[in-house]
Design a protein around this motif. Structure first.
Motif, mmCIF file in Angstrom:
data_model
loop_
_atom_site.group_PDB
_atom_site.id
_atom_site.type_symbol
_atom_site.label_atom_id
_atom_site.label_comp_id
_atom_site.label_asym_id
_atom_site.label_seq_id
_atom_site.Cartn_x
_atom_site.Cartn_y
_atom_site.Cartn_z
ATOM 1 N N GLU A 47 -2.478 11.439 -10.219
ATOM 2 C CA GLU A 47 -2.872 11.352 -8.806
ATOM 3 C C GLU A 47 -2.522 9.995 -8.196
ATOM 4 O O GLU A 47 -3.178 9.543 -7.260
ATOM 5 C CB GLU A 47 -4.368 11.620 -8.663
ATOM 6 C CG GLU A 47 -4.749 13.047 -9.009
ATOM 7 C CD GLU A 47 -6.226 13.325 -8.791
ATOM 8 O OE1 GLU A 47 -6.993 12.373 -8.513
ATOM 9 O OE2 GLU A 47 -6.606 14.493 -8.895
ATOM 10 N N ALA A 48 -1.480 9.355 -8.717
ATOM 11 C CA ALA A 48 -1.097 8.027 -8.239
ATOM 12 C C ALA A 48 -0.387 8.103 -6.890
ATOM 13 O O ALA A 48 0.286 9.079 -6.577
ATOM 14 C CB ALA A 48 -0.192 7.348 -9.256
ATOM 15 N N GLY A 66 -4.892 7.119 -9.169
ATOM 16 C CA GLY A 66 -5.970 7.926 -8.611
ATOM 17 C C GLY A 66 -7.029 8.196 -9.666
ATOM 18 O O GLY A 66 -6.951 7.689 -10.787
ATOM 19 N N PRO A 67 -8.023 9.019 -9.342
ATOM 20 C CA PRO A 67 -9.110 9.332 -10.281
ATOM 21 C C PRO A 67 -8.609 9.944 -11.591
ATOM 22 O O PRO A 67 -9.221 9.771 -12.632
ATOM 23 C CB PRO A 67 -9.981 10.332 -9.523
ATOM 24 C CG PRO A 67 -9.646 10.123 -8.085
ATOM 25 C CD PRO A 67 -8.238 9.635 -8.037
ATOM 26 N N GLU A 68 -7.490 10.649 -11.550
ATOM 27 C CA GLU A 68 -6.924 11.270 -12.752
ATOM 28 C C GLU A 68 -5.772 10.446 -13.330
ATOM 29 O O GLU A 68 -4.924 10.967 -14.043
ATOM 30 C CB GLU A 68 -6.441 12.692 -12.429
ATOM 31 C CG GLU A 68 -7.527 13.628 -11.965
ATOM 32 C CD GLU A 68 -8.559 13.893 -13.056
ATOM 33 O OE1 GLU A 68 -8.181 14.058 -14.226
ATOM 34 O OE2 GLU A 68 -9.763 13.930 -12.716
ATOM 35 N N ARG A 115 3.791 -7.109 1.792
ATOM 36 C CA ARG A 115 2.786 -6.058 1.774
ATOM 37 C C ARG A 115 3.401 -4.871 1.041
ATOM 38 O O ARG A 115 4.620 -4.734 0.963
ATOM 39 C CB ARG A 115 2.365 -5.657 3.184
ATOM 40 C CG ARG A 115 3.468 -4.998 3.995
ATOM 41 C CD ARG A 115 3.003 -4.673 5.378
ATOM 42 N NE ARG A 115 4.117 -4.168 6.175
ATOM 43 C CZ ARG A 115 4.111 -4.093 7.470
ATOM 44 N NH1 ARG A 115 3.043 -4.496 8.142
ATOM 45 N NH2 ARG A 115 5.143 -3.636 8.124
ATOM 46 N N TYR A 116 2.536 -4.029 0.483
ATOM 47 C CA TYR A 116 2.970 -2.793 -0.127
ATOM 48 C C TYR A 116 2.621 -1.663 0.828
ATOM 49 O O TYR A 116 1.450 -1.491 1.195
ATOM 50 C CB TYR A 116 2.279 -2.547 -1.472
ATOM 51 C CG TYR A 116 2.857 -3.335 -2.625
ATOM 52 C CD1 TYR A 116 4.146 -3.095 -3.077
ATOM 53 C CD2 TYR A 116 2.112 -4.302 -3.285
ATOM 54 C CE1 TYR A 116 4.674 -3.805 -4.147
ATOM 55 C CE2 TYR A 116 2.634 -5.002 -4.349
ATOM 56 C CZ TYR A 116 3.914 -4.745 -4.783
ATOM 57 O OH TYR A 116 4.444 -5.446 -5.833
ATOM 58 N N CYS A 117 3.622 -0.895 1.266
ATOM 59 C CA CYS A 117 3.411 0.216 2.194
ATOM 60 C C CYS A 117 3.481 1.540 1.442
ATOM 61 O O CYS A 117 4.367 1.755 0.613
ATOM 62 C CB CYS A 117 4.464 0.207 3.305
ATOM 63 S SG CYS A 117 4.213 -1.158 4.439
ATOM 64 N N TRP A 118 2.574 2.429 1.779
ATOM 65 C CA TRP A 118 2.463 3.736 1.138
ATOM 66 C C TRP A 118 3.701 4.570 1.412
ATOM 67 O O TRP A 118 4.178 4.656 2.539
ATOM 68 C CB TRP A 118 1.217 4.449 1.658
ATOM 69 C CG TRP A 118 0.952 5.765 1.011
ATOM 70 C CD1 TRP A 118 0.537 5.991 -0.264
ATOM 71 C CD2 TRP A 118 1.064 7.052 1.611
ATOM 72 N NE1 TRP A 118 0.374 7.338 -0.484
ATOM 73 C CE2 TRP A 118 0.703 8.009 0.649
ATOM 74 C CE3 TRP A 118 1.448 7.487 2.873
ATOM 75 C CZ2 TRP A 118 0.703 9.370 0.912
ATOM 76 C CZ3 TRP A 118 1.445 8.843 3.124
ATOM 77 C CH2 TRP A 118 1.075 9.774 2.160
ATOM 78 N N ARG A 119 4.255 5.186 0.355
ATOM 79 C CA ARG A 119 5.431 6.037 0.493
ATOM 80 C C ARG A 119 5.141 7.485 0.119
ATOM 81 O O ARG A 119 5.942 8.356 0.396
ATOM 82 C CB ARG A 119 6.579 5.512 -0.370
ATOM 83 C CG ARG A 119 7.107 4.183 0.109
ATOM 84 C CD ARG A 119 7.663 4.294 1.510
ATOM 85 N NE ARG A 119 8.184 3.035 1.966
ATOM 86 C CZ ARG A 119 7.830 2.444 3.087
ATOM 87 N NH1 ARG A 119 6.940 2.988 3.877
ATOM 88 N NH2 ARG A 119 8.341 1.282 3.427
ATOM 89 N N GLY A 120 4.009 7.758 -0.544
ATOM 90 C CA GLY A 120 3.660 9.122 -0.890
ATOM 91 C C GLY A 120 3.086 9.218 -2.284
ATOM 92 O O GLY A 120 2.988 8.241 -3.016
ATOM 93 N N PRO A 121 2.730 10.448 -2.668
ATOM 94 C CA PRO A 121 2.189 10.650 -4.021
ATOM 95 C C PRO A 121 3.301 10.542 -5.064
ATOM 96 O O PRO A 121 4.474 10.796 -4.772
ATOM 97 C CB PRO A 121 1.615 12.068 -3.957
ATOM 98 C CG PRO A 121 2.346 12.734 -2.846
ATOM 99 C CD PRO A 121 2.714 11.657 -1.861
ATOM 100 N N ALA A 122 2.912 10.201 -6.271
ATOM 101 C CA ALA A 122 3.892 10.035 -7.357
ATOM 102 C C ALA A 122 4.435 11.368 -7.846
ATOM 103 O O ALA A 122 5.504 11.422 -8.417
ATOM 104 C CB ALA A 122 3.267 9.280 -8.517
ATOM 105 N N SER A 176 -4.378 6.266 0.255
ATOM 106 C CA SER A 176 -5.789 6.246 -0.143
ATOM 107 C C SER A 176 -6.327 4.845 -0.394
ATOM 108 O O SER A 176 -7.530 4.629 -0.376
ATOM 109 C CB SER A 176 -5.979 7.097 -1.398
ATOM 110 O OG SER A 176 -5.238 6.547 -2.472
ATOM 111 N N ALA A 177 -5.463 3.877 -0.635
ATOM 112 C CA ALA A 177 -5.899 2.511 -0.940
ATOM 113 C C ALA A 177 -5.721 1.551 0.243
ATOM 114 O O ALA A 177 -5.761 0.337 0.064
ATOM 115 C CB ALA A 177 -5.136 1.993 -2.153
ATOM 116 N N ASP A 178 -5.550 2.095 1.436
ATOM 117 C CA ASP A 178 -5.338 1.271 2.624
ATOM 118 C C ASP A 178 -6.423 0.205 2.746
ATOM 119 O O ASP A 178 -7.605 0.501 2.633
ATOM 120 C CB ASP A 178 -5.335 2.150 3.875
ATOM 121 C CG ASP A 178 -4.974 1.377 5.122
ATOM 122 O OD1 ASP A 178 -3.998 0.598 5.081
ATOM 123 O OD2 ASP A 178 -5.662 1.544 6.144
ATOM 124 N N GLY A 179 -6.003 -1.037 2.937
ATOM 125 C CA GLY A 179 -6.932 -2.148 3.104
ATOM 126 C C GLY A 179 -7.286 -2.865 1.813
ATOM 127 O O GLY A 179 -7.854 -3.948 1.848
#
Length: 68
Positions: free
Chosen positions: A43-44, A37-39, A60-67, A13-16
């Motif tokens: 929702e991290a 995230g919003p919560e 760089r930090y690459c997305w691995r999934g929801p917490a 969700s934070a790409d870029g």
């Protein structure tokens, strides 16, 4: 005062976006980043540090999934 570096987020969700993190005594950033995230933490997204380039000083930090 600790040194800081700005690192891009890739994927999720934070790409870029970029985050500013403190470097440890050896000049390295934290291995993971929890993008809230919003919560909040409920929702991290978890991002994992990757080295890019040949000098080992670019990341760089690459997305691995929801917490959760």
């Amino acid at each position: 005062m600790a040194s800081t570096v700005e690192i891009p987020l890739v994927g999720g969700s934070a790409d870029g976006e970029h985050v500013t993190v403190e470097l440890d005594p050896h000049g390295r950033p934290p291995l993971t980043h929890h993008h809230l995230g919003p919560e909040g933490l409920a929702e991290a997204d978890i991002y994992e540090l990757e080295s890019i380039g040949t000098d080992g000083q670019q990341w760089r930090y690459c997305w691995r999934g929801p917490a959760v």
